[in-house]
Design an enzyme around this catalytic site. Structure first.
Site, short mmCIF file in Angstrom:
data_model
loop_
_atom_site.label_atom_id
_atom_site.label_comp_id
_atom_site.label_asym_id
_atom_site.label_seq_id
_atom_site.Cartn_x
_atom_site.Cartn_y
_atom_site.Cartn_z
N ASP A 133 -40.15 24.72 -32.21
CA ASP A 133 -39.70 25.81 -33.07
C ASP A 133 -40.52 25.83 -34.35
O ASP A 133 -40.15 25.21 -35.36
CB ASP A 133 -38.20 25.73 -33.37
N ASN B 263 -37.60 26.75 -28.05
CA ASN B 263 -37.16 28.05 -27.50
C ASN B 263 -37.71 29.23 -28.28
O ASN B 263 -37.92 30.31 -27.71
CB ASN B 263 -35.63 28.12 -27.44
N HIS C 154 -25.62 24.03 -29.84
CA HIS C 154 -26.44 23.66 -28.68
C HIS C 154 -25.89 22.47 -27.90
O HIS C 154 -26.65 21.72 -27.27
CB HIS C 154 -27.89 23.38 -29.11
N VAL D 169 -31.28 21.40 -32.77
CA VAL D 169 -30.04 21.40 -33.55
C VAL D 169 -30.42 21.22 -35.02
O VAL D 169 -31.10 20.25 -35.37
CB VAL D 169 -29.11 20.26 -33.09
FE LIG Z 1 -34.56 25.56 -30.96
#
Ligand SMILES: [Fe+2]
Length: 478
Positions: free
Chosen positions: A188, A225, A320, A348
């Site tokens: 990320d 993600n 999550h 997280v």
């Molecule tokens: Fe993430």
């Protein structure tokens, strides 16, 4: 003297920690708002000069640390792909040739993205390099790691979920004061996908934000993600498209078939990068690759076995929760079998460290549902607290599970300082504390060399300051 002070702090804090057991910190942070830095802020400044190289970043370029990949972006025209370099300032007697690529994402068109492999470097050497042309050329430097050696000391930083807010900038600035030599980035990066049409301009700003660190030392990339950027509604169905165009990795050196999972060895560490968002169940390429890579790990040469992934396998935060469970089911038994030292994850937006626990006896028909203490298991660390615009994940599950040693929802980064084959100093630094006071810290005992028989054998032949220093603190190690 500095080392003795740090040790004293570590010892004192350790006993405080023992008294507390598993801890959920009650620290109330002060923080910047979780909004991105405006586009015209000086943190995103574009370098002067026509077509000047910007967004400069380097990463390890081979398996063993004798190469770097140097990447940069030009915006007006491709310009040349050359890197000039050498070991003396202003004397660039060596040259490497890279390539250039660009991409579009919906209505965004990227600049010209250059990647250049610079190989056959000497270990433990400072290299100066120059990119760009005439008045717009820019100069940087980097230090190669020591030769692969079981006692090579080295300091890694660990950063995750960074984004581009004022908190992100604070994390970056704190890390840059830490003395870390290479960043293990746990996914990320820019959070450009939070913008309309996944605005690639926010990839450009992020890459300029982090340049003051990553132009001078490698960041080892893993994808999260927010790098997937799957937008069929925009006609963008090629996953990880901006990330993969912008960030080269040396995946072929570890015989991986994808830049998203690979391994590098650096100093005394073997670092395995996994992709939480690529297939990993049995018989998939990532599964087969990991199975083979773990067999290649030689703890006699690289005692420290470290795994990076984005979604944590152990996480007691409401955010999550259980998202790493499928990868845990696929890989945990290998991590225990091969005695992985530490697994770093992000995702997280808080900090958490586990004890050494495993749940490998669990299966769908057994009643063994609980993680149990396991000396062969890794310690799981979640460092998804870089400071992105989504803010902190402050709702921890209550009560704190027994496997969770320390958790806190604050922004920060970690460092892992490998001292030699047996010991490493690990600490997490909350941004609000400045650079001198670790908030969480552990002295790691190596999972391979820390075994009693190997340690005894080692002590006979290899007496060093750290062994004598720690002889009376055997119990404080994890
Ligand atoms: Fe993430």
């Amino acid at each position: 003297m500095g080392q003795q002070r740090l040790l004293l702090i570590l010892i004192l804090c350790y006993f405080v920690q023992i008294a507390l057991g598993g801890e959920t910190s009650s620290f109330m942070r002060s923080q910047w708002p979780s909004t991105d830095i405006p586009l015209d802020n000086e943190a995103f400044v574009v370098p002067d000069g026509h077509n000047a190289p910007q967004q400069v970043h380097i990463t390890q370029g081979d398996y063993d640390g004798k190469a770097v990949i140097i990447s940069w972006v030009t915006t007006a025209e491709p310009g040349n792909n050359e890197v000039l370099y050498g070991t003396e300032k202003n004397i660039y007697n060596l040259k490497a040739q890279g390539d250039v690529r660009n991409y579009t994402f919906f209505n965004y068109k990227s600049g010209y993205i250059h990647h250049c492999l610079v190989s056959d470097l000497e270990y433990n050497t400072k290299y100066y390099y120059k990119i760009g042309q005439s008045d717009s050329a820019r100069e940087f430097w980097f230090q190669t790691p020591p030769e692969i050696d079981p006692d090579a000391s080295y300091k890694f930083g660990i950063i995750g979920d960074l984004g581009q807010t004022y908190n992100s900038l604070s994390t970056l600035q704190h890390y840059m004061q830490s003395g870390g030599q290479t960043v293990l980035f746990v996914g990320d990066l820019s959070y450009a996908d939070k913008y309309a049409h996944n605005d690639g301009i926010r990839w450009d700003t992020w890459s300029r934000l982090v340049e003051p660190s990553v132009a001078y030392q490698p960041w080892i990339w893993s994808a999260g993600n927010h790098e997937i950027e799957y937008r069929p509604d925009l006609g963008e169905v090629s996953t990880f498209k901006p990330y993969l165009h912008r960030h080269a990795t040396p995946y072929m050196a570890s015989k991986s078939s994808s830049p998203l999972w690979y391994a590098v060895r650096r100093a005394s560490a073997h670092i395995i990068v996994l992709s939480s968002y690529s297939p990993f169940v049995k018989y998939t390429p990532q599964w087969i690759w990991l199975k083979n890579e773990l067999k290649k790990v030689d703890r006699e040469k690289t005692p420290w076995l470290i795994v990076l992934m984005h979604a944590p396998m152990y996480n007691s935060n409401d955010a999550h929760y259980m998202e790493g469970e499928s990868m845990r089911a696929a890989f945990e038994h290998w991590f225990v079998k091969y005695k992985v030292d530490i697994i770093f994850a992000g995702h997280v937006h808080a900090y958490e460290r586990s004890y050494r626990i495993s749940n490998i006896n669990y299966n769908i028909t057994s009643g063994n549902r609980y993680p149990v203490p396991d000396k062969s298991a890794p310690v799981y660390v979640t460092v998804g607290d870089g400071g992105n615009q989504e803010g902190l994940a402050s709702r921890f599950l209550d009560p704190q599970p027994e496997y969770s040693a320390f958790r806190e929802a604050s922004y920060g980064h970690s460092t892992l300082e490998l001292k030699n084959r047996t010991h490493a100093f690990y600490q997490w630094n909350r941004n609000d504390d400045g650079k001198h006071v670790p908030t969480d810290f552990v002295v790691f005992q190596n999972q391979y060399w820390g075994s009693n028989t190997r340690r005894r054998r080692l002590k006979k032949n290899h007496h060093s300051w750290s062994q004598s220093l720690f002889a009376s603190f055997e119990d404080m190690l994890v």
